[in-house]
Design a protein around this motif. Sequence first.
Motif, PDB file in Angstrom:
ATOM      1  N   ASP A   1      10.244 -64.943 -37.062  1.00  0.00           N
ATOM      2  CA  ASP A   1       9.308 -64.544 -36.494  1.00  0.00           C
ATOM      3  C   ASP A   1       8.854 -62.838 -36.441  1.00  0.00           C
TER       4      ASP A   1
ATOM      5  N   HIS B   1      10.796 -61.819 -25.620  1.00  0.00           N
ATOM      6  CA  HIS B   1      11.578 -61.783 -27.172  1.00  0.00           C
ATOM      7  C   HIS B   1      10.656 -61.244 -28.229  1.00  0.00           C
TER       8      HIS B   1
ATOM      9  N   HIS C   1      10.990 -57.242 -30.017  1.00  0.00           N
ATOM     10  CA  HIS C   1      10.648 -56.768 -31.418  1.00  0.00           C
ATOM     11  C   HIS C   1       9.670 -55.710 -31.516  1.00  0.00           C
TER      12      HIS C   1
ATOM     13  N   HIS D   1      17.175 -59.126 -34.195  1.00  0.00           N
ATOM     14  CA  HIS D   1      17.901 -60.237 -33.553  1.00  0.00           C
ATOM     15  C   HIS D   1      19.330 -59.819 -33.450  1.00  0.00           C
TER      16      HIS D   1
HETATM   17 ZN   LIG Z   1      12.560 -62.991 -33.052  1.00  0.00          ZN
END
Ligand SMILES: [Zn+2]
Length: 201
Positions: free
Chosen positions: A26, A137, A141, A147
Amino acid sequence: MVLEEHPDFLDTNPDEVEGERLFEGDILLTPTQRRSLNERKGIAHPYYRWRDGSDGLPLVPYTFGDRSVDRVAVWEGLEHWMEHTCITFQRATTTRTPHLRFIKGGGCYSYVGRMGQWRGQPVSIGTNCNVLGIVVHEVGHAIGFVHEQSRPDRDGYIKIINSNVIPNRLSNFNKYSNAAINNMDVPYDYSSVMHYGPKVL
Ligand SMILES: [Zn+2]
Protein backbone atom coordinates in the motif's frame (compact mmCIF):
# COMPACT_ATOMS: atom_id res chain seq x y z
CA MET A 1 -2.45 2.58 19.48
CA VAL A 2 -4.80 -0.35 19.36
CA LEU A 3 -7.54 -0.10 16.81
CA GLU A 4 -10.46 -2.30 15.98
CA GLU A 5 -10.01 -5.18 13.60
CA HIS A 6 -10.53 -4.17 10.04
CA PRO A 7 -10.90 -6.12 6.83
CA ASP A 8 -7.55 -7.02 5.36
CA PHE A 9 -7.29 -4.48 2.59
CA LEU A 10 -4.11 -6.04 1.25
CA ASP A 11 -6.22 -8.88 -0.08
CA THR A 12 -8.19 -6.51 -2.25
CA ASN A 13 -5.68 -3.75 -3.01
CA PRO A 14 -4.47 -3.65 -6.60
CA ASP A 15 -0.82 -4.51 -7.30
CA GLU A 16 -0.42 -1.28 -9.24
CA VAL A 17 -1.93 2.21 -9.10
CA GLU A 18 -1.24 5.21 -11.28
CA GLY A 19 1.13 3.07 -13.31
CA GLU A 20 3.31 2.38 -10.28
CA ARG A 21 3.71 -0.92 -8.49
CA LEU A 22 2.64 -0.60 -4.86
CA PHE A 23 5.49 -1.27 -2.43
CA GLU A 24 4.70 -3.57 0.51
CA GLY A 25 1.06 -3.61 -0.53
CA ASP A 26 0.00 0.00 0.00
CA ILE A 27 2.96 2.36 -0.39
CA LEU A 28 3.68 4.60 -3.36
CA LEU A 29 7.36 5.45 -3.86
CA THR A 30 8.95 8.11 -6.02
CA PRO A 31 11.76 6.84 -8.27
CA THR A 32 14.22 8.59 -5.94
CA GLN A 33 12.78 6.89 -2.88
CA ARG A 34 12.81 3.54 -4.63
CA ARG A 35 16.49 4.10 -5.46
CA SER A 36 17.19 5.25 -1.91
CA LEU A 37 15.73 2.07 -0.49
CA ASN A 38 17.84 -0.03 -2.79
CA GLU A 39 20.86 1.96 -1.68
CA ARG A 40 19.72 1.48 1.89
CA LYS A 41 19.54 5.15 2.66
CA GLY A 42 16.92 6.40 5.01
CA ILE A 43 13.44 7.00 3.73
CA ALA A 44 13.12 9.19 6.84
CA HIS A 45 15.44 11.83 5.40
CA PRO A 46 14.59 15.28 6.83
CA TYR A 47 13.31 16.32 3.39
CA TYR A 48 10.35 13.97 3.85
CA ARG A 49 9.29 15.45 7.19
CA TRP A 50 6.36 17.81 7.41
CA ARG A 51 7.33 21.32 8.45
CA ASP A 52 6.42 22.96 11.73
CA GLY A 53 3.56 25.39 12.08
CA SER A 54 3.72 28.69 13.96
CA ASP A 55 3.42 26.78 17.27
CA GLY A 56 6.66 24.93 16.51
CA LEU A 57 4.88 21.59 16.07
CA PRO A 58 4.35 19.64 12.85
CA LEU A 59 1.55 20.97 10.68
CA VAL A 60 0.13 18.89 7.84
CA PRO A 61 -2.22 20.69 5.44
CA TYR A 62 -4.75 18.64 3.50
CA THR A 63 -7.47 18.92 0.89
CA PHE A 64 -10.11 16.64 -0.54
CA GLY A 65 -9.27 15.80 -4.12
CA ASP A 66 -12.64 14.45 -5.16
CA ARG A 67 -16.26 14.42 -4.07
CA SER A 68 -16.54 10.70 -3.49
CA VAL A 69 -13.92 10.29 -0.76
CA ASP A 70 -15.48 9.57 2.66
CA ARG A 71 -14.74 12.84 4.45
CA VAL A 72 -16.07 11.71 7.81
CA ALA A 73 -13.77 8.68 7.77
CA VAL A 74 -10.83 10.93 6.87
CA TRP A 75 -11.67 13.42 9.60
CA GLU A 76 -11.94 10.64 12.17
CA GLY A 77 -8.54 9.28 11.11
CA LEU A 78 -6.92 12.72 11.35
CA GLU A 79 -8.58 13.33 14.73
CA HIS A 80 -7.09 10.07 15.96
CA TRP A 81 -3.56 11.22 15.12
CA MET A 82 -4.18 14.65 16.65
CA GLU A 83 -5.51 13.09 19.84
CA HIS A 84 -2.45 10.86 20.28
CA THR A 85 0.39 13.03 18.91
CA CYS A 86 1.52 16.65 18.65
CA ILE A 87 0.74 16.74 14.92
CA THR A 88 -1.92 19.12 13.60
CA PHE A 89 -3.83 18.46 10.39
CA GLN A 90 -5.44 21.54 8.92
CA ARG A 91 -7.47 22.19 5.77
CA ALA A 92 -5.02 23.78 3.36
CA THR A 93 -5.47 27.51 2.91
CA THR A 94 -3.53 27.30 -0.34
CA THR A 95 -3.02 24.37 -2.67
CA ARG A 96 0.28 25.79 -3.88
CA THR A 97 2.34 24.32 -1.04
CA PRO A 98 2.81 20.62 -0.16
CA HIS A 99 -0.28 18.99 1.29
CA LEU A 100 -2.16 15.70 1.46
CA ARG A 101 -4.87 15.28 -1.14
CA PHE A 102 -7.41 12.68 -0.05
CA ILE A 103 -8.97 10.83 -2.96
CA LYS A 104 -11.10 7.76 -3.50
CA GLY A 105 -8.66 5.88 -5.71
CA GLY A 106 -8.43 2.20 -6.60
CA GLY A 107 -7.46 0.93 -3.15
CA CYS A 108 -5.87 2.14 0.07
CA TYR A 109 -2.41 3.63 -0.41
CA SER A 110 -0.09 6.53 0.34
CA TYR A 111 3.41 7.81 -0.14
CA VAL A 112 5.75 7.75 2.87
CA GLY A 113 6.36 11.22 4.28
CA ARG A 114 6.16 14.64 2.66
CA MET A 115 6.76 14.55 -1.07
CA GLY A 116 7.01 18.30 -1.54
CA GLN A 117 4.51 18.33 -4.40
CA TRP A 118 2.75 21.67 -4.42
CA ARG A 119 -0.28 20.13 -6.11
CA GLY A 120 -0.61 17.79 -3.13
CA GLN A 121 0.23 14.14 -2.75
CA PRO A 122 -2.56 11.57 -3.04
CA VAL A 123 -3.73 9.52 -0.08
CA SER A 124 -6.29 7.07 -1.39
CA ILE A 125 -9.18 6.00 0.79
CA GLY A 126 -10.81 3.68 -1.71
CA THR A 127 -13.77 1.34 -1.43
CA ASN A 128 -13.70 -0.51 1.92
CA CYS A 129 -10.75 1.64 3.10
CA ASN A 130 -13.02 4.08 4.94
CA VAL A 131 -12.64 2.51 8.37
CA LEU A 132 -10.67 4.04 11.20
CA GLY A 133 -7.82 1.52 11.29
CA ILE A 134 -7.06 1.82 7.59
CA VAL A 135 -7.35 5.61 7.39
CA VAL A 136 -5.04 5.94 10.41
CA HIS A 137 -2.61 3.47 8.78
CA GLU A 138 -2.47 5.32 5.45
CA VAL A 139 -2.13 8.70 7.18
CA GLY A 140 0.69 7.10 9.20
CA HIS A 141 2.54 6.45 5.93
CA ALA A 142 1.83 10.01 4.79
CA ILE A 143 3.46 11.45 7.91
CA GLY A 144 6.54 9.26 7.45
CA PHE A 145 6.04 5.87 9.06
CA VAL A 146 6.90 2.59 7.36
CA HIS A 147 5.50 -0.77 8.43
CA GLU A 148 6.41 -1.79 11.98
CA GLN A 149 7.40 -5.29 10.84
CA SER A 150 10.02 -3.74 8.53
CA ARG A 151 12.09 -2.39 11.43
CA PRO A 152 15.76 -3.38 11.45
CA ASP A 153 15.29 -5.13 14.82
CA ARG A 154 12.10 -6.98 13.87
CA ASP A 155 13.68 -10.44 13.86
CA GLY A 156 14.02 -10.19 17.62
CA TYR A 157 10.25 -9.89 17.89
CA ILE A 158 8.53 -11.66 15.03
CA LYS A 159 9.25 -14.60 12.74
CA ILE A 160 8.40 -14.31 9.07
CA ILE A 161 7.78 -17.80 7.67
CA ASN A 162 8.67 -17.25 4.03
CA SER A 163 7.23 -20.58 2.94
CA ASN A 164 3.82 -19.32 4.07
CA VAL A 165 4.04 -16.22 1.87
CA ILE A 166 2.88 -16.13 -1.73
CA PRO A 167 6.20 -15.77 -3.60
CA ASN A 168 5.40 -12.51 -5.36
CA ARG A 169 4.33 -10.98 -2.04
CA LEU A 170 7.64 -11.64 -0.28
CA SER A 171 8.61 -8.00 -0.74
CA ASN A 172 5.81 -7.12 1.68
CA PHE A 173 8.12 -8.41 4.40
CA ASN A 174 11.23 -6.40 3.63
CA LYS A 175 13.50 -5.48 6.49
CA TYR A 176 15.22 -2.10 6.50
CA SER A 177 18.78 -1.48 7.57
CA ASN A 178 19.66 0.61 10.61
CA ALA A 179 20.82 3.27 8.17
CA ALA A 180 17.37 3.41 6.62
CA ILE A 181 15.20 3.49 9.68
CA ASN A 182 15.78 5.29 12.95
CA ASN A 183 13.73 3.61 15.67
CA MET A 184 14.25 6.65 17.92
CA ASP A 185 14.67 4.24 20.85
CA VAL A 186 10.97 3.44 20.72
CA PRO A 187 10.37 -0.22 21.63
CA TYR A 188 8.94 -2.64 19.08
CA ASP A 189 5.16 -2.22 19.07
CA TYR A 190 3.12 -5.32 18.25
CA SER A 191 -0.07 -3.28 18.53
CA SER A 192 1.12 -0.53 16.17
CA VAL A 193 -1.41 0.52 13.58
CA MET A 194 1.54 0.24 11.17
CA HIS A 195 2.00 -3.48 11.92
CA TYR A 196 0.53 -6.08 9.57
CA GLY A 197 -1.65 -8.72 11.16
CA PRO A 198 -0.43 -12.31 11.60
CA LYS A 199 -2.19 -13.66 8.52
CA VAL A 200 -1.38 -11.09 5.86
CA LEU A 201 -0.82 -12.81 2.55
ZN1 LIG B 1 0.83 0.16 4.85
